[in-house]
Design a protein around this motif. Sequence first.
Motif, PDB file in Angstrom:
ATOM      1  N   GLU A   1       0.830  -1.208   0.000  1.00  0.00           N
ATOM      2  CA  GLU A   1       0.000   0.000   0.000  1.00  0.00           C
ATOM      3  C   GLU A   1       0.858   1.249   0.000  1.00  0.00           C
ATOM      4  O   GLU A   1       0.602   2.211  -0.715  1.00  0.00           O
ATOM      5  CB  GLU A   1      -0.932  -0.014   1.203  1.00  0.00           C
ATOM      6  CG  GLU A   1      -1.861   1.189   1.246  1.00  0.00           C
ATOM      7  CD  GLU A   1      -2.915   1.080   2.321  1.00  0.00           C
ATOM      8  OE1 GLU A   1      -3.563   2.090   2.584  1.00  0.00           O
ATOM      9  OE2 GLU A   1      -3.077  -0.015   2.891  1.00  0.00           O
TER      10      GLU A   1
ATOM     11  N   GLN B   1       1.101   4.211  -2.724  1.00  0.00           N
ATOM     12  CA  GLN B   1       0.921   5.629  -2.406  1.00  0.00           C
ATOM     13  C   GLN B   1       2.073   6.471  -2.922  1.00  0.00           C
ATOM     14  O   GLN B   1       1.888   7.555  -3.454  1.00  0.00           O
ATOM     15  CB  GLN B   1       0.773   5.808  -0.886  1.00  0.00           C
ATOM     16  CG  GLN B   1      -0.567   5.372  -0.348  1.00  0.00           C
ATOM     17  CD  GLN B   1      -1.686   6.185  -0.963  1.00  0.00           C
ATOM     18  OE1 GLN B   1      -1.630   7.407  -0.982  1.00  0.00           O
ATOM     19  NE2 GLN B   1      -2.672   5.508  -1.511  1.00  0.00           N
TER      20      GLN B   1
ATOM     21  N   TYR C   1       1.372  10.687   2.489  1.00  0.00           N
ATOM     22  CA  TYR C   1       0.399   9.890   3.238  1.00  0.00           C
ATOM     23  C   TYR C   1       0.062  10.551   4.566  1.00  0.00           C
ATOM     24  O   TYR C   1      -1.116  10.680   4.937  1.00  0.00           O
ATOM     25  CB  TYR C   1       0.943   8.476   3.457  1.00  0.00           C
ATOM     26  CG  TYR C   1      -0.009   7.568   4.195  1.00  0.00           C
ATOM     27  CD1 TYR C   1      -0.924   6.790   3.502  1.00  0.00           C
ATOM     28  CD2 TYR C   1       0.004   7.505   5.589  1.00  0.00           C
ATOM     29  CE1 TYR C   1      -1.808   5.957   4.170  1.00  0.00           C
ATOM     30  CE2 TYR C   1      -0.880   6.683   6.273  1.00  0.00           C
ATOM     31  CZ  TYR C   1      -1.780   5.908   5.557  1.00  0.00           C
ATOM     32  OH  TYR C   1      -2.657   5.100   6.234  1.00  0.00           O
TER      33      TYR C   1
ATOM     34  N   LYS D   1     -10.204   6.122   4.202  1.00  0.00           N
ATOM     35  CA  LYS D   1     -10.157   5.181   3.071  1.00  0.00           C
ATOM     36  C   LYS D   1     -10.588   5.871   1.778  1.00  0.00           C
ATOM     37  O   LYS D   1      -9.986   5.665   0.718  1.00  0.00           O
ATOM     38  CB  LYS D   1     -11.074   3.984   3.355  1.00  0.00           C
ATOM     39  CG  LYS D   1     -10.575   3.054   4.444  1.00  0.00           C
ATOM     40  CD  LYS D   1     -11.367   1.754   4.485  1.00  0.00           C
ATOM     41  CE  LYS D   1     -12.825   1.953   4.828  1.00  0.00           C
ATOM     42  NZ  LYS D   1     -13.569   0.676   4.921  1.00  0.00           N
TER      43      LYS D   1
ATOM     44  N   LEU E   1      -7.761   8.035   0.376  1.00  0.00           N
ATOM     45  CA  LEU E   1      -6.744   7.238  -0.313  1.00  0.00           C
ATOM     46  C   LEU E   1      -7.171   6.895  -1.735  1.00  0.00           C
ATOM     47  O   LEU E   1      -6.396   7.012  -2.687  1.00  0.00           O
ATOM     48  CB  LEU E   1      -6.479   5.949   0.474  1.00  0.00           C
ATOM     49  CG  LEU E   1      -5.744   6.078   1.810  1.00  0.00           C
ATOM     50  CD1 LEU E   1      -5.744   4.753   2.545  1.00  0.00           C
ATOM     51  CD2 LEU E   1      -4.329   6.582   1.597  1.00  0.00           C
TER      52      LEU E   1
ATOM     53  N   PHE F   1      -4.620  -1.402  -1.973  1.00  0.00           N
ATOM     54  CA  PHE F   1      -4.810  -0.839  -0.637  1.00  0.00           C
ATOM     55  C   PHE F   1      -5.394  -1.900   0.292  1.00  0.00           C
ATOM     56  O   PHE F   1      -6.581  -2.237   0.200  1.00  0.00           O
ATOM     57  CB  PHE F   1      -5.737   0.381  -0.687  1.00  0.00           C
ATOM     58  CG  PHE F   1      -5.208   1.531  -1.510  1.00  0.00           C
ATOM     59  CD1 PHE F   1      -3.866   1.616  -1.854  1.00  0.00           C
ATOM     60  CD2 PHE F   1      -6.065   2.536  -1.917  1.00  0.00           C
ATOM     61  CE1 PHE F   1      -3.390   2.672  -2.612  1.00  0.00           C
ATOM     62  CE2 PHE F   1      -5.594   3.606  -2.666  1.00  0.00           C
ATOM     63  CZ  PHE F   1      -4.259   3.669  -3.023  1.00  0.00           C
TER      64      PHE F   1
END
Length: 613
Positions: A10, A14, A58, A83, A86, A97
């Motif tokens: 994940e 990102q 992030y 969530k 993201l 993810f």
Amino acid sequence: MARDKVDDAELNAQEKSYSSQSPSSSQEFRPNGEKGEPLRKHSTVNMKLKNPLAGLSYDELMADVESFAKRYDLEYCLDDLQKGALVSQNKSGFEHFERLTVEDKTLIREEKLHRWRQPKMMYYMTILCAGSAIVQGMDQSAVNGAQAFYFPYFGIGDDQVWLQGLINGAPYLCSAVIGCWSTKPLNYYLGRRGTIFISCIISIITGIWMAAVDQWWNLLLARFALGFAVGAKSSTTPVYAAECAPPEIRGALAMMWQMWTAFGIMLGFIAGVAFGGVRIPAGVDNTQWRIILGSTSIPPLVVCIQVYLVPESPRWYMSKGRYDKAFASLQRFRWSRFQAARDLYYIHKQIAIEYELQEGKNLWKEFFMIPRNRRAAQSSFFVMFMQQFCGVNVIAYYSTVIFQTSGFTRSEALLVSLGTGIVNWLFAIPAVYTIDTFGRRNLLLVTFPLMGIMLLITGFSFYAPKGINRVAGVATGIYLFMVVYSPGEGPVPFTYSAEAFPLYIREYGMAFATATTWGFNFILSLTWPALEAAFTPTGAFGFYAAWNFFGWAFAYFCLPETKERTLEELDTVFSLKTRDHARYYLGMLPWYMKKYLLRGDVEHREPLHAVEG
């Protein structure tokens, strides 16, 4: 709140997202060969508008979401908001993810694979907007059959052509001068639903008022008042649909406004046929118009009943700081709380950037003084102007009279006019597909000359002796005109105008565009009786045929294409000077002739813009 643990896959996804979305890495588009001002500033701004989360790390993203949740008392859905943030930042990387559940990922896939699989409330909202469009169309076309009765009733003869035009065109005068410009304050204070409700209430009242009048000046006042509803409804309903719908179906819903307006126009013709033989009191002629005009109060009554059963626009709630209600509204329009939280946070970030762009600026000055915006306004003005001066509303408002002039009886003319409404609606349906397949500019280039030819056929048919040849020629020309109009100048103007302007002045751009179309609608409806009397039907139809040929020339040389353009690409398209656009396509004429007419081999052409493939 402490940051949740995320696995390496994940985090790597990102990191790729941050590097790919960083404004510094965005492509700087520029028209080929153009030496003008760099577009870096526009590109950076539009990168933010395209994805307001671009470039955030992030930690920064999670901290911003947490701050957002605390500020608006949304901490109970913080996990869904994070969530959603993201996914909004990296829409293509959601499969990696781990924080997303299997159900979350399935819902995201379904959005792409089955875009019309929506919650019931989304369909209900679509029906509401379709009903609003039907009201609009019926308000426009009911006068077509009614005037065949109310002009004789009030003793308004063929020598009073300007009075005839003024009565028929009064709603569009009010709409252009007052109705369109009242949209912003109505929406600000009443919301989208409230504006639709008020406009439909006005339609109900004016429908009853028109049916009850006993003097021509009272009918004129009633029709003028109808313009308040026409302007506000046409500006608000497409916006409401766009603000409630997910991006995957937003464009199609905007197109449906035109399709269901065409259906409403057909209903107006149906009312003329259905009530053309009804006499109240019994045996008294020329009173049929009361029922025809009064029937226009029925569709808005239905819309009024259902409008408050649908949630308000989430974006409007957010503009008022009522995020709890916005979230509740989005949950009714989405399958899951996760999807609603994702869209809530993303819309919030878009609104914040739009406010930042507007702060301290005179938006009307920006509208006319910035060359990129001015060229968008010029193109929008052109397509809206030509929607009227292609001649379509001559048919929508006066086809019954035109068919009577060609030799049909009044009842026959009402029935044949109904056919034009049916054709208009049926051929508007494929436009949902063709407008994104063939492009806005290409559709106009194909349909403008064909519309001109059909109007010439209609006009010259009046030279035939009265009888079957004349009525056949007139009916054929008008029917084929409607076939060509419906996928071209029917859907293109509102679609084109909605995407041409930058987001921060789009509200002003659409008010300008809507006022343009209703203003020229009034001019057409006012002047047609006088034009026909002065130049005969042949000359009058020839006048509008000439405008269609002009429209082809202007669209070819001066109208940029906007199909499938991103915000950055639209800046490039409208930053190119109009004379450079015209010079390029003038040079392309021999290339087109050699390739398509002579069927010869041609060299590869250089694209006009760097954004073209």
